[in-house]
Every structure is written in structure tokens, then in C-alpha cells.
Motif scaffolding. Structure first.
Motif, PDB file in Angstrom:
ATOM      1  N   GLN A  85     -13.853  -5.657   0.241  1.00 35.25           N
ATOM      2  CA  GLN A  85     -12.561  -6.299   0.502  1.00 35.25           C
ATOM      3  C   GLN A  85     -12.243  -7.316  -0.599  1.00 35.25           C
ATOM      4  N   ALA A  86     -13.246  -8.123  -0.927  1.00 33.98           N
ATOM      5  CA  ALA A  86     -13.039  -9.142  -1.961  1.00 33.98           C
ATOM      6  C   ALA A  86     -12.830  -8.476  -3.312  1.00 33.98           C
ATOM      7  N   ASN A 130      -9.317  -7.346  -4.045  1.00 34.25           N
ATOM      8  CA  ASN A 130      -8.435  -8.472  -4.329  1.00 34.25           C
ATOM      9  C   ASN A 130      -8.521  -8.933  -5.782  1.00 34.25           C
ATOM     10  N   PHE A 158      -5.670  -8.873  -8.414  1.00 34.17           N
ATOM     11  CA  PHE A 158      -4.736  -9.965  -8.634  1.00 34.17           C
ATOM     12  C   PHE A 158      -5.167 -10.877  -9.780  1.00 34.17           C
ATOM     13  N   ARG A 190       1.021 -12.582  -7.987  1.00 35.74           N
ATOM     14  CA  ARG A 190       0.312 -13.656  -7.318  1.00 35.74           C
ATOM     15  C   ARG A 190       0.839 -15.016  -7.768  1.00 35.74           C
ATOM     16  N   SER A 248      -2.630 -11.366  -0.304  1.00 34.71           N
ATOM     17  CA  SER A 248      -3.907 -10.675  -0.139  1.00 34.71           C
ATOM     18  C   SER A 248      -3.640  -9.195   0.025  1.00 34.71           C
ATOM     19  N   LEU A 249      -4.695  -8.442  -0.039  1.00 33.63           N
ATOM     20  CA  LEU A 249      -4.518  -7.001  -0.086  1.00 33.63           C
ATOM     21  C   LEU A 249      -5.579  -6.340   0.774  1.00 33.63           C
ATOM     22  N   GLU A 250      -5.162  -5.320   1.462  1.00 33.70           N
ATOM     23  CA  GLU A 250      -6.106  -4.600   2.301  1.00 33.70           C
ATOM     24  C   GLU A 250      -5.887  -3.128   2.005  1.00 33.70           C
ATOM     25  N   THR A 278      -2.449   1.272   1.575  1.00 30.71           N
ATOM     26  CA  THR A 278      -2.658  -0.094   1.142  1.00 30.71           C
ATOM     27  C   THR A 278      -1.616  -1.009   1.769  1.00 30.71           C
ATOM     28  N   VAL A 319      -0.159  -4.915   1.223  1.00 32.29           N
ATOM     29  CA  VAL A 319      -0.171  -6.198   0.532  1.00 32.29           C
ATOM     30  C   VAL A 319       0.477  -7.194   1.470  1.00 32.29           C
ATOM     31  N   GLU A 368      -8.397 -18.158  -4.002  1.00 32.73           N
ATOM     32  CA  GLU A 368      -9.676 -17.540  -3.625  1.00 32.73           C
ATOM     33  C   GLU A 368     -10.873 -18.441  -3.916  1.00 32.73           C
TER      34      GLU A 368
END
Lengths: 78, 767
Positions: free
Chosen positions: B573-574, B577, B580, B604, B615-617, B624, B626, B714
């Protein structure tokens, strides 16, 4: 009953059609796949009924029983 | 610019937006009659408005567009991409002209030619005979003004010419024109509008039409009156006025002098009219033949002469003159457009009485007497943004003054605490406090605009991009009514475009890949806005291929974004991200990895500038999302005032996640840096005084340490401070003058005692 379905599916307007007949007319028209209107035996049409006819885009069949409407809204073809 | 013109500019933009949306929906979701009506209405209103502010080029062009849409509406024409493209191009032209009109008060010199070219282009899409439908005269184009009669009367006389001629005696009477527009709820009042018309004595002609185009039957409210009833009568004016005495607000009754009808009465040859119309139509046909370069002048000349003669024969001198003038203009311009439109208008004027029930089924949506009276009155006050901005600034200053008053009140309290004066001051301060807060809130509300304004541009963007990339993409938007500060919305547009473009370009697969992956061929991109507390959450989701964390990991390694050990420790997950991060990727490489990356750092930065977080998943193969987490408003910031090294600093509350005191035993020292564990994370402790190069106080080694935990970009850290002084709501002003270039500060605000408070830019100063 001033608005009714004939056996052949034509919506028939009879006697004096009052404001509430606009809704009945609308319902019958929506319930008929290719609706037609017969207004030969109506004696008087309320504005609301005329509005539904106009909005439906249907040219009613026959000679309109409401003389004023016949003269000013649906002159017979010469 | 007059008020009317200003209103036109605003309304035209809204109409263009609405028409664009409807057109795209039409193309995407098929041609429901409701949607076609929507598009048609928008174009129709636009055309009408253009006529009112006298922009003939725009009217002309929109007229052609309207013909095209009428074809679709009547089912003689199917919707296809070419038609939608052309109609959109026409709207683009309208937008450009509206901009020009706003700037210069007029259209550019070549507008006429451009308008005609666009009209030609629109007409070229019409099937052969579809052009023959009766046309509306452009507003203001009828031979207006004669005898001081209102436009609608002239038009009524013109359209009812045939009926009038046959019902009039030899000598024209002094007549009365009646236009009755019953209110929508009139049936509920027991009114029967036709009943009033029936009572009109000496009726010469009667006409009924819908005020607004009729909706499809299934959506019609039979008890809402949507009619306009018009009549011309030879009866007594007073008597007519008496009939309508109970509905004075819904009726216009105008005396028509004898002269106005003289022309009609003389024309005793109703049988000639079809012939004249046929002649005019034939000229139109002739003029529509494209590419007549050689015999152009001859053709225009002949058509003008024939039409003029026919009109004179039919005793239509006004129309004949108009056609003659237009012919001259067409010759001069070497373009048939002017003549063609004059002929079309003459045809409309000639169009005799048509029975609303018999001729075209009564569905005549083109309100030929559309006038300003039918415009719905929008109970909204339009205020320029600058005025609102001014008000917001004033309210901000007011808050600063309030803070100063609070400071003074505090001093009064200290000096003469407990006295009646002190408590009175405190009481008044509380009242002012409440009012100022309320005032500020209300003023800020003025700048709140619904997200719909932002969303509006995306259907078009997605349509055009999807066509370009040959992908099938549907857009779903939700939360249009969610409101956000205008300033934030303005700054959101660019990043959103970026995100949507990325989703479409890189996220969404082509049809083949989608089929292979077992997905529906049409991809969906959704933009959802929602409000969570005082934050706005915006989610842009696609159901494309997602981002593969392995690819990102490799890329990050290659680009040395992070030391390999740190990178390895990051969760998937990190890792995603990291897209960005500045320098994560450049355009040429982006398409190789699974999608996003182009300028994501720019996105960003833009979001963070307004105090938002991004953030993004992503799920490989699934899609996806955002997520933009934004403040609803940026005018006011909650600021924590802290003291370090003998100085005050402000820290935006947005960045503060916690304040706490920790005992020395929780602090562990790694190399020379202090840190502690908070919620399973190692948080470095940074002395704010040291960071700002200020003298540090000697610390009692056993005493608890006061920390403010801040998070930004972050990263997380705890600032060690000497004291927390205050929390305040302040208007953050950007650094100005000598300090404009100073790094590390987000801006300044005034403290109650008049001291300037420097507010830290946490993101910038975090090591």
C-alpha cells in the motif's frame, strides 16, 4: 363515464369532459400501445382534456362534438 | 455591458454546459425523448437569448443546430458521433463568442462568416427534406415595430393571416389581440381557460400552443396548465377586458388598429399562398446546392427576383423588401446564407393557419411567440466574485480585531479582575465573539459552490479522450450537491483533470484486454464527492488494470527514491503511494508501468497547497481509487500557537495529529537522535528551537517533554516545544515583501496583542 375504452381500443370522449377526465384520458392513452381518440360524442371539453390531446400528438378521429373546439381547434378539412 | 448582456453571458455559459451534458448523455445512453427535449430546449433558449442581445451570427448558427436537433426529435435523423461532434463544436463556438462578447461587447469581425460556415456544416448533416420543417423567425426578425404593436401581436397576425383573411369582412375591423397564459396551477383554482376564450365575442382567429415544449405523455402532469392561448377578435374591447378581469396578471389585451389588418383583408386570394410558398421553397432548394462558384451571382440574382415577384404578387411588400435586401447582401458577401435565411423567414410568415390538432399532431413545441415573459425568474442574486472576496477579507480582518479585543479584555481582567467593568467587558466580548464567528461562517457560505460545477467539465473531457484513445468509458458522478469553497474548487480542477486523464489513459484497458480479463467492455470512471465532518472527500475510481506494486517497487529502486532497506520495509500500500513522489517517473516511462505517474507529484503538490491530502488505493486487475481529502474552506485556518526558544510559532492544526507529554523513559536515543514509539511507529523527536536556530532552554533531564506530533507528506515527527500558548482561528496571509522568499513558513496571522505570528510550513521544515 365520460372517458372510456371502446372494444377496439379507441379512447372515447363522451358528454361534457371535466377537468378530472384529463387524468383518466392520460391513463388510457398510456395504457394503449397505439392510441386513438374518438371525440364525436363529447359535448364540451375542459382545457385540461384538450391539453392532454395536444400533448399526445394524436389527431382525434371524426367530427368533434364540442362545436367551439371543432370550429377553432380542429376545422374539418375542406 | 448592460444588465441584460451580463445576464446573457452567465446564462449562455450555463446553457452551453447543460447542452454539452445532455448531448453526451444522448450519445452514451441513447436518445430518450426527454433527453432530446433537454438538448433542444437548451439550444432553443440559447438562440432566443442570442437574439435578445442581438448577436445574429450566433442566432443563425444555433438556428441550424436547432434544425438538426428537430430532425432527431422528429425521428427523421438518428444520433451519431458526427452529429454530436458537430453540435459540440457549435457549442464550443458559442463559448468562444460568449467570451469575446464579454471582453469586447461584440463578436469578432469574422463571426458572421464563422457562423455561416458552422450553420452549413450543421445543415450538411440533415437529410434532404428535413430542412423543410417550418422555421421560427429569429426573435426580433419580424417586421417589428410598425404601428407600435408588440412583437407577439405582429407575429400572431402574420401566422394567422390565412384564418384572418377568411373570417374578415371586406373592410378590416378594429380588432383586439388577446394572449392568455394561464398559470400552471389554474386548474386547481377551478379555472377552465378555454371557457374564457369561448366567451370572446367576434372571434376572428384562435391559436393554442404549449408554453414549454410538451414532455412525453408518461411524464406529463395533466393538472399543470402549460398552454398559451391567443386570439384576435373583432368584438368590443371593453367586453373582452371584462371577460378576463379575474386574470389580469395572465393576460395581455391589445387593440389592433385597422391599418394593421388592411394588408390581410386585401389579400383575397387564399389559393395563391401555397403557390407562393412552393416558389419560395424552390428558391431555397436551389440556394442549398453547394459549390456553386461559377454561376453564383446569376443564381442569387435569379432567386431574389423570383422570390420578390412572388411575394409582391401575394401582397407581401415587407417580405419582398426583406428578401430583396438579403439578396443584395448575399451578392456582396458571395454567400447565399443571408438570402436563404430571409426566404426561410418569409416562409414562416406566410405559413397560414394550421390547426393545432390536425396538421402536425399538435406537438408544436416551438413557441413562436416566446418572449421575455416566459423566462423563468431565477430567485438568485448574482454577485461578482470580487465583491464576495472583499467581504471575506473584511470578515477576516474583523476576526483579527476580535482577537485583539480578547487580548485587551484579558488585560482588563488581570488589572481589575472581579470588578463590574471587567465582567461587563467580558460579557460584551463573548457577544461579539459569537457574532463574529457567525458572520464569518455566513460569509464563507457565500463562497460555497456545489461540486456539480466542477464535475460539469468531465463528461466532455472523458468523451473526447475516450474517442481519441478508442476506449469505451462511462462516467459516474455522485455528490454533485456537496459544497466546497470556490477557491478550493478552482484549484482542484487541474489536478482532477490530471487524475481523470491518467485513469483513462493508463488505468483503463482497451476493449480487448478488458474482455480477456473477463470485464465488461465499457469501463467506468467514477468521481464521488462526500462530506466528512468539515472535510471534503473526493474519490476518483477506475475499474482498470490497477497498479502493480512490484513494478512500482522496481521503479523506485531504479530511481533511488528510497534506500533499498527502507523500500523493502514498506507495505504494498505504501509502495503504490510512491507514485506521488517527485521524480518517480517521467512521461516516456509511464506507459510501461501500469499507468499512473505522469505528474502525480504535481497533483499532490496542488492538493497539499490547499491543505489537502492525497492517497491512492489499488488492486491489480480490479482498479484504482485516488482519494483527495480536502478542507471545505481555506479562508480560515485553525492554528495552534506554540512557544519554542522564546518565540511563538503557529502550526496548522491540519498537520497536528497529537500533542502529548512523555516521560524520559519512553525516549530512546538512536545515534544522536531522540525518538519514541507511538501507535507502533517510531517517531523522531525534533527540538523546534534547534530546528529554528534558537537558543534552547536547559532541560531538567527527569522532567516530562512536551511534544506536538505532526504529519505531512507521509512523514511524521514530534516537535519538542516549551509550551502550548493558544489555539486560534485565523486568516492565513501569505508571506509578503521581504519575507516572501522565506522558506519554512506557510504564512502569517495576527495574534490578539497585535504581534505577527509566523505559521510554520510543516511539510517544508520536516527533515
Amino acid at each position: 363515464m365520460t372517458v372510456r375504452h371502446s372494444e377496439t381500443g379507441v379512447v372515447i370522449l363522451e358528454d361534457a369532459c371535466a377537468v378530472e377526465d384529463a387524468e383518466s384520458l392520460l391513463r388510457l392513452l398510456l395504457a394503449t400501445p397505439t392510441p386513438a381518440i374518438d371525440w364525436t360524442s363529447c359535448s364540451h371539453l375542459h382545457t385540461a382534456v384538450v391539453q392532454v390531446i395536444l400533448a399526445s400528438g394524436i389527431a382525434p378521429t371524426g367530427r368533434c362534438g364540442d362545436a367551439w373546439v371543432r370550429q377553432w381547434l380542429a376545422p374539418e378539412p375542406p | 455591458m448592460s444588465a441584460l448582456q451580463e445576464q446573457f453571458v452567465t446564462e449562455a455559459r450555463e446553457l452551453v454546459r447543460q447542452a454539452t451534458d445532455d448531448l453526451i448523455a444522448l450519445e452514451r445512453n441513447g436518445a430518450s425523448s426527454e433527453r432530446i427535449d433537454g438538448v433542444f430546449r437548451a439550444f432553443h433558449t440559447l438562440k432566443g437569448s442570442a437574439g435578445m442581445v442581438e448577436l445574429p451570427a450566433m442566432s443563425l448558427m444555433l438556428h441550424a443546430a436547432e434544425d438538426l436537433l428537430a430532425g432527431i426529435r422528429h425521428g427523421t435523423l438518428g444520433v451519431n458521433a458526427e452529429i454530436v461532434d458537430t453540435a459540440l463544436a457549435c457549442l464550443d463556438q458559442v463559448s468562444r463568442w460568449v467570451d469575446d462578447f464579454e471582453d469586447a461587447g461584440a463578436l469578432p469581425a469574422q463571426a458572421g462568416a464563422d457562423g455561416r460556415a458552422m450553420a452549413e456544416r450543421l445543415r450538411s448533416l440533415l437529410p434532404g427534406r428535413a430542412v423543410q420543417q417550418p422555421r421560427l423567425p429569429a426573435p426580433g426578425s419580424t417586421p417589428g415595430g410598425i404601428l407600435g404593436l408588440p412583437e407577439w401581436v405582429l407575429r400572431l397576425i402574420a401566422t394567422e393571416r390565412g384564418a384572418l383573411a377568411s373570417s374578415m369582412q371586406e373592410r378590416p375591423p378594429v380588432a383586439t389581440a388577446i394572449c392568455y397564459e394561464p398559470i400552471a396551477g389554474c386548474f386547481y383554482n377551478g379555472d377552465d381557460p378555454l371557457q374564457l376564450m369561448r366567451q370572446i365575442p367576434g372571434l376572428l382567429t384562435f391559436r393554442v400552443e404549449p408554453r414549454e415544449p410538451f414532455l412525453p405523455l408518461a411524464e406529463i402532469d395533466p393538472y399543470a396548465c402549460n398552454l398559451r392561448l391567443q386570439a384576435i377578435s373583432a368584438g368590443d374591447f371593453e367586453e373582452i377586458a371584462r371577460i378576463f378581469r379575474l386574470v389580469p396578471d395572465q393576460v395581455q389585451i391589445i387593440r389592433i388598429p385597422r391599418e394593421a389588418l388592411a394588408d390581410v383583408a386585401e389579400r383575397g386570394k387564399p389559393g395563391d399562398q401555397p403557390l407562393i410558398e412552393t416558389i419560395l421553397e424552390a428558391q431555397c432548394e436551389l440556394l442549398r446546392v453547394p459549390d456553386r462558384t461559377e454561376d453564383f451571382a446569376g443564381c442569387i440574382g435569379a432567386a431574389t427576383r423570383v422570390a420578390e415577384n412572388a411575394l409582391h404578387y401575394g401582397r407581401q411588400p415587407h417580405l419582398a423588401d426583406a428578401v430583396g435586401r438579403a439578396g443584395g447582401m448575399a451578392l456582396a458577401q458571395r454567400h447565399a446564407g443571408a438570402l436563404l435565411s430571409a426566404l426561410e423567414q418569409a416562409l414562416v410568415a406566410l405559413a397560414g393557419r394550421r390547426s393545432p390538432l390536425a396538421a402536425d399532431g399538435g406537438a408544436r413545441p416551438d413557441a413562436t411567440t416566446a418572449g421575455p415573459s416566459e423566462r423563468t425568474v431565477d430567485r438568485v442574486l448574482r454577485v461578482s466574485e470580487a465583491k464576495i472576496e472583499n467581504l471575506v477579507n473584511l470578515a477576516g480582518e474583523f476576526i483579527v480585531a476580535r482577537n485583539a479585543l480578547a487580548y485587551s479584555a484579558g488585560q482588563v481582567g488581570q488589572a481589575i479582575g472581579g470588578s463590574e467593568v471587567a465582567s461587563s467587558v467580558q460579557r460584551d466580548l463573548d457577544a461579539i465573539d459569537r457574532l463574529v464567528t457567525e458572520l464569518h461562517g455566513t460569509v464563507l457560505q457565500l463562497r460555497m459552490v456545489p461540486m456539480a460545477q466542477l464535475f460539469g467539465s468531465f463528461p466532455r473531457l472523458i468523451r473526447d479522450l475516450a474517442r481519441q484513445l478508442n476506449k469505451n468509458v462511462a462516467l459516474v458522478t455522485r455528490g454533485e450537491t456537496t459544497e466546497v469553497d470556490k477557491t478550493i474548487m478552482d484549484r482542484l480542477f487541474e489536478p482532477m483533470v490530471h487524475l481523470v486523464r491518467n485513469a483513462l489513459d493508463h488505468g483503463v484497458e482497451d476493449a480487448l484486454q478488458r474482455r480477456a480479463a473477463g470485464k465488461s467492455e465499457a469501463a467506468t470512471i467514477s468521481i464521488v464527492a462526500s462530506r466528512i465532518g468539515d472535510r471534503l472527500l473526493l474519490e476518483i475510481t477506475d475499474d482498470g488494470r490497477g497498479i502493480d506494486p512490484r513494478v512500482v517497487r522496481n521503479k523506485a529502486l531504479e530511481r533511488r527514491l528510497l534506500p533499498p532497506i527502507e523500500l523493502a520495509a514498506l507495505t504494498d500500500q505504501a509502495v503504490v503511494n510512491l507514485v506521488f513522489s517527485a521524480g518517480f517517473s517521467t512521461a516516456s516511462e509511464v506507459t510501461d508501468i501500469s499507468g499512473r505517474g505522469i505528474g502525480m507529484d504535481v497533483v499532490r503538490a496542488a492538493i497539499e497547497q490547499v491543505g489537502g491530502r492525497v492517497s491512492l488505493e489499488t488492486n491489480v486487475g480490479v482498479g484504482t481509487t485516488v482519494r483527495l481529502d480536502l478542507p471545505m474552506t481555506i479562508a480560515m485556518s485553525r492554528i495552534m500557537v506554540v512557544e519554542a526558544g522564546g518565540q511563538m510559532f503557529g502550526i496548522a492544526m491540519d498537520a497536528v495529529s497529537e500533542t502529548l507529554r512523555i516521560t524520559p523513559d519512553r525516549v530512546s536515543t538512536i545515534k544522536s537522535n531522540d525518538g519514541f514509539v507511538l501507535h507502533d511507529r517510531v517517531v523522531p523527536i525534533i527540538s523546534l528551537a534547534e530546528l529554528m536556530n534558537l537558543p534552547q532552554q536547559k532541560r531538567d533531564a527527569a522532567a516530562a517533554r512536551l511534544l506536538v506530533v505532526v504529519e505531512a507528506a507521509e512523514r511524521i515527527a514530534a516537535f519538542e516545544i516549551d509550551a502550548i500558548r493558544d489555539r486560534l482561528d485565523g486568516v492565513l496571509k501569505p508571506m509578503q515583501g521581504l519575507l516572501a522568499g522565506a522558506r519554512g513558513y506557510a504564512g502569517t496571522t495576527l495574534l490578539g496583542n497585535g504581534q505577527v505570528l509566523l505559521v510554520l510550513d510543516v511539510k517544508e521544515i520536516l527533515p
